[in-house]
Design a protein around this motif. Structure first.
Motif, short mmCIF file in Angstrom:
data_model
loop_
_atom_site.label_atom_id
_atom_site.label_comp_id
_atom_site.label_asym_id
_atom_site.label_seq_id
_atom_site.Cartn_x
_atom_site.Cartn_y
_atom_site.Cartn_z
N GLU A 179 -9.57 -11.35 -29.47
CA GLU A 179 -8.74 -10.61 -30.42
C GLU A 179 -9.63 -10.05 -31.52
O GLU A 179 -10.45 -10.77 -32.08
CB GLU A 179 -7.68 -11.52 -31.01
CG GLU A 179 -6.72 -12.09 -29.97
CD GLU A 179 -5.91 -13.24 -30.52
OE1 GLU A 179 -4.71 -13.07 -30.77
OE2 GLU A 179 -6.50 -14.33 -30.72
N ASP B 186 -5.04 -15.47 -33.12
CA ASP B 186 -4.40 -14.57 -34.07
C ASP B 186 -2.91 -14.42 -33.79
O ASP B 186 -2.10 -14.30 -34.71
CB ASP B 186 -5.08 -13.20 -34.03
CG ASP B 186 -6.53 -13.25 -34.48
OD1 ASP B 186 -6.93 -14.30 -35.03
OD2 ASP B 186 -7.25 -12.27 -34.27
N HIS B 187 -2.55 -14.40 -32.51
CA HIS B 187 -1.15 -14.22 -32.13
C HIS B 187 -0.41 -15.55 -32.00
O HIS B 187 0.78 -15.57 -31.69
CB HIS B 187 -1.07 -13.47 -30.79
CG HIS B 187 -1.46 -12.03 -30.87
ND1 HIS B 187 -2.77 -11.63 -31.00
CD2 HIS B 187 -0.71 -10.90 -30.86
CE1 HIS B 187 -2.82 -10.30 -31.05
NE2 HIS B 187 -1.59 -9.84 -30.97
#
Length: 600
Positions: free
Chosen positions: A293, A255-256
């Motif tokens: 996440e 996600d990051h």
């Protein structure tokens, strides 16, 4: 005689082959605490990989009691004096030998990955940690390692019915531990052991494993290390070791759009999108293992059943414990329909589904942990992965298991056993095959989520290349395979080699030499691969990368060995100066006593 001088005196007893009794501190889970005893717990963190090929960690911590030396010495003198008188022999008390009261702790393997937990009970008194010790024997050969501690950690007290929490000790190599000469080197510049200033809560671990002690031990207020003149040196060494944490477990934060390396001391080395690095400090000294996440939150798994939760990598972290302290979190997976976690205890692997709403955990299965070397047979390990359709899949030795979320059932087919497996961001699996010869076989890659494997044969030395043998291959986005090898067995320097072959097996002739490997940096970190940039872990914990197949190298994660060496030498100098002053004070005291006796 002063306390500090005594610390060095006992070194003569413990650095050689001790023949005197070393008493066990073993706690009995079914028995209350022995009378006049207190409980002691400590964690040992080796800021490196394995100690040696035959030694994964320490098998003993040896402690010596400090407050009864004079009593033991005088008893030995009186006994020797009586024997001499009975035989009408001359007697010299300076020649009498005596042994200190020594105790040994054995490691507890419950709930840990790389850290080691030691707990036991000892009589009330003052103690030091004298040494760390490791012994190996398989019936054909024996091997042992020892590392002195003494003043570099300090002294501690044990009181009847009380708990002494020593927190964490760090074993910090200052030379390359993978060099064969490391353990034969007797220089003080080889390594150090010191205590970590950041506290580690070991009370809960003790109470969970030995619940009978709760009624006989006061856990409300624990004892710890004594303060002395060397605290500032140990604090600096502690900080340096934590800041230079060794990590080998690569992770992906999809996600990051970041990658990371989970390290010891609760440290997370993070690769940012621009290939720069940052370091995140979590509130633990334990080994980090995994990341998940979820809806703007980040969960990081660790030892002793701990999970740390934060809204961001740079935010504050909250410690939670969704499972028993006898389990370590080893894997998180975000499947198509569910969230999963895998833990490891001393004998089993446990599988959990995680509720997205309240983060509650529900056990969905377990697998017995197999001994890698089961007498005549080398077994494969257990590796959780995600299948092509986003379902939980588990490779356990020679079986591939699939979990059906709807039916809550497992199914299995035969597969190839692996020593090590890692799943890349695109789903490709890289692994190391099991060898019935020495345990470690060829590198392998799977493009169908573990249903079949392609063996990667390459040229290495006749008896292998030590570190390189245990390294995983790298797979680029276009499925180009990258690893380390040699043009032939006589070439001294390892090369970065590549191939685009993806047949049933890759032969030694399929590889192309691309560039020179960086010396002592032979462990590939395939999950960190970004485009053409590939990463390698060095022997002392540094991480390096190249985007041109070894023509040029970037030093990404550095280890400040020089700073640790300098600070340790400062500690040794301070201890030596204190010893010198105490010996001089003792000498002056004896001279004054003699002068007083002469005047009388």
């Amino acid at each position: 005689m002063k306390k500090l001088i005594l610390i060095f005196v006992i070194g003569a007893f413990l650095n050689g082959c001790a023949t005197y009794e070393i008493k066990s501190t073993r706690l009995d889970s079914s028995q209350p605490l022995a009378q006049n005893h207190g409980v002691v717990a400590l964690q040992v963190i080796n800021n490196t990989g394995r100690l040696a090929p035959l030694h994964a960690g320490w098998t003993e911590v040896i402690a010596v009691r400090m407050d009864n030396h004079e009593q033991i010495k005088q008893a030995a003198i009186e006994e020797a004096k009586a024997k001499a008188a009975a035989k009408n022999k001359a007697f010299n008390e300076d020649e009498v030998e005596w042994d200190p009261e020594a105790y040994t702790f054995s490691p507890n393997s419950q709930g840990v990955v790389d850290s080691q937990l030691f707990a036991g009970s000892m009589p009330e008194g003052q103690y030091i940690i004298a040494s760390l010790y490791s012994f190996y024997s398989d019936g054909n050969m024996s091997s042992w390692l020892t590392m002195p501690v003494y003043a570099s950690a300090g002294t501690f007290n044990v009181k009847a019915g009380e708990f002494t929490n020593l927190g964490s000790l760090v074993f910090q190599p200052l030379l390359n531990i993978k060099e064969t000469s490391f353990w034969s080197n007797r220089s003080s510049s080889k390594a150090y052991v010191t205590r970590i200033s950041e506290a580690e809560n070991l009370q809960d671990f003790i109470i969970e494993h030995f619940p009978n002690l709760a009624s006989s031990v006061n856990f409300n207020q624990s004892l710890g290390w004594e303060d002395d003149k060397f605290v500032q040196f140990r604090d600096k060494l502690s900080s340096l070791s934590r800041n230079n944490a060794y990590g080998s477990q690569a992770l992906i934060l999809e996600d990051h759009k970041q990658r990371a390396v989970a390290a010891k001391f609760g440290q997370l080395h993070v690769v940012n999108q621009d290939n720069s690095w940052s370091q995140i400090d979590l509130p633990t000294n334990g080994q980090l293992t995994s990341v998940l996440e979820l809806d703007g939150k980040i969960l990081v798994g660790s030892e002793r059943g701990q999970v740390f939760v934060s809204d961001s990598l740079q935010g504050s972290w909250t410690a939670t414990q969704p499972v028993s302290a006898a389990e370590s979190i080893i894997w998180f997976g975000k499947a198509k329909e569910a969230l999963f976690a895998v833990t490891a205890s001393a004998k089993n692997h446990y599988f959990y589904s995680i509720n997205k709403d309240d983060l509650s955990w529900q056990r969905i299965g377990d697998f017995e942990r197999k001994n890698p070397n089961d007498f005549w047979v080398q077994n494969g390990g257990l590796f959780p992965i995600l299948s092509a359709d986003g379902q939980l899949r588990v490779l356990n030795d020679n079986k591939l298991h699939d979990f059906d979320v709807e039916s809550n059932q497992w199914s299995s087919v035969k597969s190839s056993p692996m020593v090590q497996v890692s799943q890349l961001e695109n789903g490709v699996l890289v692994g190391l095959e099991v060898s019935q010869w020495d345990g470690i076989g060829d590198q392998a890659v799977s493009f169908d989520y573990g249903q079949s494997w392609i063996s990667l044969n390459r040229s290495l030395k006749t008896f292998g290349d030590n570190t390189t043998d245990r390294s995983l291959p790298i797979v680029l986005e276009d499925k180009t395979l990258i690893t380390l090898g040699r043009a032939d067995k006589t070439v001294k320097q390892l090369q970065i080699i590549s191939t685009t072959a993806n047949s049933e097996d890759v032969s030694r002739k399929d590889w192309t030499m691309r560039g020179t490997a960086k010396p002592d940096c032979e462990i590939a970190l395939p999950k960190l691969t970004n485009g053409q940039r590939i990463y390698f872990l060095c022997d002392q914990g540094q991480i390096v990368s190249t985007d041109d197949f070894g023509q040029t190298w970037s030093s990404d994660v550095k280890m400040d060995i020089a700073a640790m060496q300098a600070e340790y030498e400062s500690l040794l100098s301070a201890v030596a100066e204190e010893e010198k002053q105490e010996k001089e004070a003792e000498k002056q005291k004896q001279a004054a006593e003699q002068q007083s006796a002469d005047s009388e």
